[in-house]
Write a protein that holds these residues in place. Structure first.
Motif, short mmCIF file in Angstrom:
data_model
loop_
_atom_site.label_atom_id
_atom_site.label_comp_id
_atom_site.label_asym_id
_atom_site.label_seq_id
_atom_site.Cartn_x
_atom_site.Cartn_y
_atom_site.Cartn_z
N GLU A 155 0.83 -1.20 0.00
CA GLU A 155 0.00 0.00 0.00
C GLU A 155 0.86 1.26 0.00
O GLU A 155 0.49 2.28 -0.60
CB GLU A 155 -0.94 -0.01 1.21
N LEU A 156 2.03 1.20 0.65
CA LEU A 156 2.95 2.34 0.61
C LEU A 156 3.45 2.58 -0.81
O LEU A 156 3.57 3.72 -1.26
CB LEU A 156 4.16 2.08 1.53
N VAL A 157 3.74 1.49 -1.52
CA VAL A 157 4.22 1.58 -2.90
C VAL A 157 3.13 2.15 -3.80
O VAL A 157 3.38 3.05 -4.61
CB VAL A 157 4.68 0.19 -3.41
N GLU A 158 1.90 1.66 -3.65
CA GLU A 158 0.79 2.15 -4.46
C GLU A 158 0.56 3.64 -4.25
O GLU A 158 0.37 4.40 -5.20
CB GLU A 158 -0.49 1.37 -4.12
N ALA A 159 0.59 4.07 -2.99
CA ALA A 159 0.38 5.49 -2.70
C ALA A 159 1.47 6.35 -3.31
O ALA A 159 1.20 7.45 -3.83
CB ALA A 159 0.31 5.72 -1.18
N ARG A 160 2.70 5.87 -3.29
CA ARG A 160 3.80 6.64 -3.88
C ARG A 160 3.63 6.73 -5.41
O ARG A 160 3.92 7.78 -6.01
CB ARG A 160 5.14 6.00 -3.54
N ILE A 161 3.19 5.65 -6.03
CA ILE A 161 2.99 5.66 -7.48
C ILE A 161 1.98 6.75 -7.86
O ILE A 161 2.23 7.56 -8.77
CB ILE A 161 2.51 4.28 -7.97
N TYR A 162 0.85 6.78 -7.16
CA TYR A 162 -0.16 7.81 -7.47
C TYR A 162 0.33 9.20 -7.09
O TYR A 162 0.13 10.17 -7.83
CB TYR A 162 -1.47 7.49 -6.74
N GLY A 163 1.00 9.31 -5.94
CA GLY A 163 1.49 10.61 -5.50
C GLY A 163 2.49 11.21 -6.45
O GLY A 163 2.44 12.40 -6.77
N ASP A 164 3.42 10.38 -6.94
CA ASP A 164 4.43 10.88 -7.89
C ASP A 164 3.78 11.31 -9.20
O ASP A 164 4.21 12.29 -9.83
CB ASP A 164 5.49 9.81 -8.14
N PHE A 165 2.74 10.58 -9.64
CA PHE A 165 2.05 10.97 -10.87
C PHE A 165 1.33 12.31 -10.68
O PHE A 165 1.30 13.15 -11.59
CB PHE A 165 1.06 9.89 -11.30
N LEU A 166 0.76 12.52 -9.50
CA LEU A 166 0.02 13.75 -9.24
C LEU A 166 0.94 14.98 -9.17
O LEU A 166 0.46 16.12 -9.30
CB LEU A 166 -0.76 13.62 -7.93
N GLU A 167 2.24 14.76 -9.00
CA GLU A 167 3.19 15.88 -8.96
C GLU A 167 3.12 16.73 -10.22
O GLU A 167 3.37 17.94 -10.18
CB GLU A 167 4.62 15.35 -8.79
N ARG A 168 2.78 16.13 -11.36
CA ARG A 168 2.74 16.89 -12.60
C ARG A 168 1.61 17.93 -12.61
O ARG A 168 1.57 18.79 -13.48
CB ARG A 168 2.62 15.95 -13.80
N PHE A 169 0.68 17.82 -11.65
CA PHE A 169 -0.43 18.78 -11.55
C PHE A 169 -0.22 19.77 -10.40
O PHE A 169 -1.13 20.51 -10.05
CB PHE A 169 -1.75 18.03 -11.35
N GLN A 170 0.98 19.77 -9.83
CA GLN A 170 1.27 20.56 -8.64
C GLN A 170 1.04 22.06 -8.86
O GLN A 170 0.64 22.78 -7.93
CB GLN A 170 2.72 20.32 -8.21
N ASP A 171 1.24 22.55 -10.05
CA ASP A 171 1.12 23.99 -10.31
C ASP A 171 -0.32 24.44 -10.56
O ASP A 171 -0.58 25.63 -10.70
CB ASP A 171 1.98 24.39 -11.52
N GLU A 172 -1.23 23.51 -10.63
CA GLU A 172 -2.63 23.86 -10.85
C GLU A 172 -3.30 24.21 -9.52
O GLU A 172 -2.87 23.77 -8.45
CB GLU A 172 -3.36 22.72 -11.55
N GLU A 173 -4.36 25.03 -9.60
CA GLU A 173 -5.01 25.50 -8.37
C GLU A 173 -5.63 24.35 -7.59
O GLU A 173 -5.61 24.34 -6.35
CB GLU A 173 -6.10 26.52 -8.72
N GLU A 174 -6.21 23.40 -8.30
CA GLU A 174 -6.80 22.23 -7.66
C GLU A 174 -6.36 20.97 -8.40
O GLU A 174 -6.07 21.01 -9.60
CB GLU A 174 -8.33 22.30 -7.69
#
Length: 345
Positions: A262-281
């Motif tokens: 579950e730690l690995v899965e969360a990191r996979i999604y979290g790292d992918f979400l980094e590309r949206f970091q500059d968006e307001e939401e």
């Protein structure tokens, strides 16, 4: 149909190898501590509780099955065959070393309808194997894997990232070499320092430093991704939190977590979400069964991205899809991003 293992843990007291991570006891005059009668008792106990409409395999784990005497191997296999002949057991799986596989051994295993052999490969790096006391070269892994496939037995491979001498690169390269072998399944066990092992002595002497939990997750994420993208079944990530492991003083150091996958899965999604970091939401919509993976243990991704991360259930999405800010991404899109990042490291 659901699959169940009936685990039989067989110590190998006569093992001549000295792997630094192993704490097998050496007891003169004894091969193991499990009798055929014990095997019967274990099978009977599990059959009482397992659903009749299910696939059941007796799984010989804990030691080097094909390293024990042929007579004892046959005694165990004959015991299980009785249940297979009655239609109560569907197969036999076992774990062993690559250098304990031969045509003679495989001919016997096929005779008793062994379905799966898992090789404790641990690493495909020559120096890591040497420092870990494995006693064989990577070529031995290729040889054994080819033979197992030739005899029509399913092949599993076990890897141990974080062994002495290993790095992010050597472990990732090991996974890529295993990918070339194309096993049916893999297990990924981050290296732990276990009491009573040579590795414990190395650790206490300052000659070995295990990965932290954070380092282990970071190292295993790309390994996990390349296997899943290749369609190889990842049957376990991290050691199963058995009662023995939870006893005080058994795990001396290392990245143990009862829900490592579950730690690995969360990191996979979290790292992918980094590309949206500059968006307001960052509005994430997903199947309800994926929400916990995206949120992470202790809501790690909610903490990582703060209030801008909004996660919603959308039952119209499949388990292989996630919608982020209105655009649908597949699981392969997400894992492909992980692999691309690992190629740049």
């Amino acid at each position: 149909m659901k699959h169940y293992n009936i685990p039989v843990f067989i110590s190998h007291f006569g093992c001549p190898n000295s792997c630094v991570f192993c704490n097998q006891k050496k007891i003169n005059g004894r091969e193991t501590d499990v009798t055929a009668e014990d095997v019967v008792e274990i099978i009977e106990e599990y059959l009482e509780s397992l659903p009749k409409e299910s696939i059941k395999e007796v799984a010989f784990f804990g030691g080097t099955f094909t390293g024990i005497s042929k007579s004892l191997q046959e005694e165990y296999l004959k015991t299980v065959k009785v249940y297979m002949d009655r239609g109560l057991i569907d197969g036999i799986r076992m774990s062993t070393r690559p250098d304990y596989i031969s045509r003679d051994i495989l001919e016997m295993l096929v005779k008793y309808k062994v379905t799966t052999i898992e090789l404790g490969v641990q690493s495909m790096d020559t120096e890591v194997l040497r420092l870990s006391g494995r006693g064989y070269e990577p070529s031995e892994v290729y040889r054994a894997s080819e033979l197992i496939k030739e005899y029509g037995i399913q092949l599993g491979i076990q890897l141990m990232p974080g062994l002495p001498g290993s790095t992010y690169v050597t472990d990732l390269n090991s996974a890529r070499q295993v990918l070339d072998i194309n096993p049916d399944m893999v297990r990924i066990y981050p290296t732990l320092v276990i009491s009573g092992t040579a590795m414990e002595g190395m650790y206490r002497a300052g000659r070995f430093e295990p990965m932290t939990l954070e380092e282990a997750v970071e190292r295993i994420v790309p390994i996990y991704a390349i296997f899943e993208v290749a369609g190889i079944n990842i049957i376990r990530v991290g050691l199963q939190p058995s009662d023995d492991l939870r006893e005080d003083g058994v795990i001396i150091a290392g990245p143990f977590h009862p829900a490592f996958r579950e730690l690995v899965e969360a990191r996979i999604y979290g790292d992918f979400l980094e590309r949206f970091q500059d968006e307001e939401e960052i509005i994430v919509e997903a199947h309800e069964k994926n929400i916990s993976k995206i949120t992470g243990i202790k809501k790690v991704n909610k903490v990582r991205f703060g209030r801008k991360l909004i996660i919603r259930i959308d039952r119209g999405l499949s388990l292989r899809e996630v919608r982020i800010n209105g655009k649908v991404y597949t699981r392969l899109d997400i894992l492909g991003g992980v692999i691309h990042e690992s190629d740049n490291n």
